[in-house]
Enzyme design. Sequence first.
Site, mmCIF file in Angstrom:
data_model
loop_
_atom_site.group_PDB
_atom_site.id
_atom_site.type_symbol
_atom_site.label_atom_id
_atom_site.label_comp_id
_atom_site.label_asym_id
_atom_site.label_seq_id
_atom_site.Cartn_x
_atom_site.Cartn_y
_atom_site.Cartn_z
ATOM 1 N N THR A 8 0.853 -1.189 0.000
ATOM 2 C CA THR A 8 0.000 0.000 0.000
ATOM 3 C C THR A 8 0.886 1.234 0.000
ATOM 4 O O THR A 8 2.046 1.170 0.420
ATOM 5 C CB THR A 8 -0.928 0.048 1.233
ATOM 6 O OG1 THR A 8 -1.809 1.154 1.113
ATOM 7 C CG2 THR A 8 -0.150 0.188 2.518
ATOM 8 N N ASN A 10 -0.713 3.911 1.324
ATOM 9 C CA ASN A 10 -1.552 4.645 2.259
ATOM 10 C C ASN A 10 -0.891 4.651 3.653
ATOM 11 O O ASN A 10 -0.769 3.619 4.294
ATOM 12 C CB ASN A 10 -2.935 3.963 2.292
ATOM 13 C CG ASN A 10 -3.894 4.632 3.243
ATOM 14 O OD1 ASN A 10 -3.523 5.092 4.314
ATOM 15 N ND2 ASN A 10 -5.157 4.670 2.839
ATOM 16 N N LYS A 13 -2.909 3.246 6.670
ATOM 17 C CA LYS A 13 -2.925 1.781 6.765
ATOM 18 C C LYS A 13 -1.595 1.265 7.308
ATOM 19 O O LYS A 13 -1.556 0.302 8.067
ATOM 20 C CB LYS A 13 -3.178 1.164 5.379
ATOM 21 C CG LYS A 13 -4.608 1.297 4.915
ATOM 22 C CD LYS A 13 -4.788 0.506 3.635
ATOM 23 C CE LYS A 13 -6.140 0.769 3.011
ATOM 24 N NZ LYS A 13 -6.283 0.121 1.709
ATOM 25 N N ASP A 70 -7.787 -5.504 0.471
ATOM 26 C CA ASP A 70 -8.821 -4.909 -0.374
ATOM 27 C C ASP A 70 -10.053 -4.761 0.502
ATOM 28 O O ASP A 70 -10.372 -5.670 1.280
ATOM 29 C CB ASP A 70 -9.111 -5.782 -1.593
ATOM 30 C CG ASP A 70 -9.824 -4.983 -2.677
ATOM 31 O OD1 ASP A 70 -9.377 -3.854 -2.970
ATOM 32 O OD2 ASP A 70 -10.834 -5.453 -3.223
ATOM 33 N N SER A 71 -10.695 -3.620 0.422
ATOM 34 C CA SER A 71 -11.807 -3.371 1.345
ATOM 35 C C SER A 71 -12.878 -2.544 0.673
ATOM 36 O O SER A 71 -12.667 -1.982 -0.405
ATOM 37 C CB SER A 71 -11.284 -2.649 2.590
ATOM 38 O OG SER A 71 -10.638 -1.448 2.228
ATOM 39 N N TYR A 155 -16.237 6.286 3.688
ATOM 40 C CA TYR A 155 -17.644 6.104 4.038
ATOM 41 C C TYR A 155 -17.884 6.066 5.550
ATOM 42 O O TYR A 155 -18.998 5.765 5.990
ATOM 43 C CB TYR A 155 -18.163 4.802 3.399
ATOM 44 C CG TYR A 155 -18.090 4.798 1.882
ATOM 45 C CD1 TYR A 155 -19.035 5.490 1.123
ATOM 46 C CD2 TYR A 155 -17.086 4.113 1.206
ATOM 47 C CE1 TYR A 155 -18.971 5.489 -0.265
ATOM 48 C CE2 TYR A 155 -17.009 4.107 -0.186
ATOM 49 C CZ TYR A 155 -17.952 4.797 -0.905
ATOM 50 O OH TYR A 155 -17.892 4.807 -2.280
ATOM 51 N N LYS A 176 -11.720 2.407 16.756
ATOM 52 C CA LYS A 176 -12.028 1.837 15.438
ATOM 53 C C LYS A 176 -11.107 0.647 15.147
ATOM 54 O O LYS A 176 -11.568 -0.397 14.680
ATOM 55 C CB LYS A 176 -11.912 2.912 14.338
ATOM 56 C CG LYS A 176 -12.442 2.406 13.007
ATOM 57 C CD LYS A 176 -12.324 3.399 11.876
ATOM 58 C CE LYS A 176 -12.464 2.666 10.551
ATOM 59 N NZ LYS A 176 -12.028 3.459 9.405
ATOM 60 N N HIS A 181 -13.180 -3.870 10.522
ATOM 61 C CA HIS A 181 -12.912 -4.923 9.543
ATOM 62 C C HIS A 181 -11.419 -5.113 9.322
ATOM 63 O O HIS A 181 -10.903 -6.220 9.336
ATOM 64 C CB HIS A 181 -13.635 -4.567 8.234
ATOM 65 C CG HIS A 181 -13.359 -3.167 7.724
ATOM 66 N ND1 HIS A 181 -13.328 -2.061 8.544
ATOM 67 C CD2 HIS A 181 -13.072 -2.685 6.491
ATOM 68 C CE1 HIS A 181 -13.058 -0.987 7.828
ATOM 69 N NE2 HIS A 181 -12.889 -1.336 6.577
#
Length: 198
Positions: A8, A10, A13, A70-71, A155, A176, A181
Amino acid sequence: MKRLIFATSNEGKMKEIRMILSDMGVEVLSLKEAGIHADIVEDGTTFEENAIIKAKTICKLTGEVVLADDSGLEVDYLGGAPGIYSARFMGEDTSYTIKNNAIIDKLAEAKGTERSARFVCVIAAAFPDGEVATTRATIEGEIGYKEEGTNGFGYDPILYLPEYGTTTGGLSAEQKNEISHRGKALRLMKEELRKHGF
Ligand code: IMP
């Protein structure tokens, strides 16, 4: 020290995965830190396929152990959309305020349990011997009637968690991580890595 690459770019993450894997004594490199620039076409039809495509591509390129995720958001009233197309829904460059309100509008007629939705995360690990492992986890909620909460991203402001009285965007990062997830899928992946000698 053992090392692996998390496929990634990101930073959020990376922070999360480093925190969760911190007790394993493993060095975790981002794509950038590993000096890799790869344009990967995510043309799978499931979260699993897309995560495996990313992990395998970078594993073949480097010969290292590679993790990829992947999410996305699944809304039952919309037949599971946006699902694997969550990032691309209404266009990559469209703001999440627009995307979130479009989903709220699509659910104008949906009541109670018809509003059920979840974030899904699949983590894939690709090992140099060709072996692949995946883990999957979800966080269940319902689409709210308006955006709420300023933490998180994407989201988060519309996945309402009745037991917390707020959305995932209303939780602290630590809260969180505990229940998300991605946090859960990453903790499951730790067990897979241990089976592979980590
Ligand atoms: P990717 O796995 O980074 O490609 O993310 C796919 C899409 O799902 C992005 O559009 C994200 O906004 C959305 N998504 C994945 N996880 C989350 C989350 O924890 N909060 C909000 N949106 C998420």
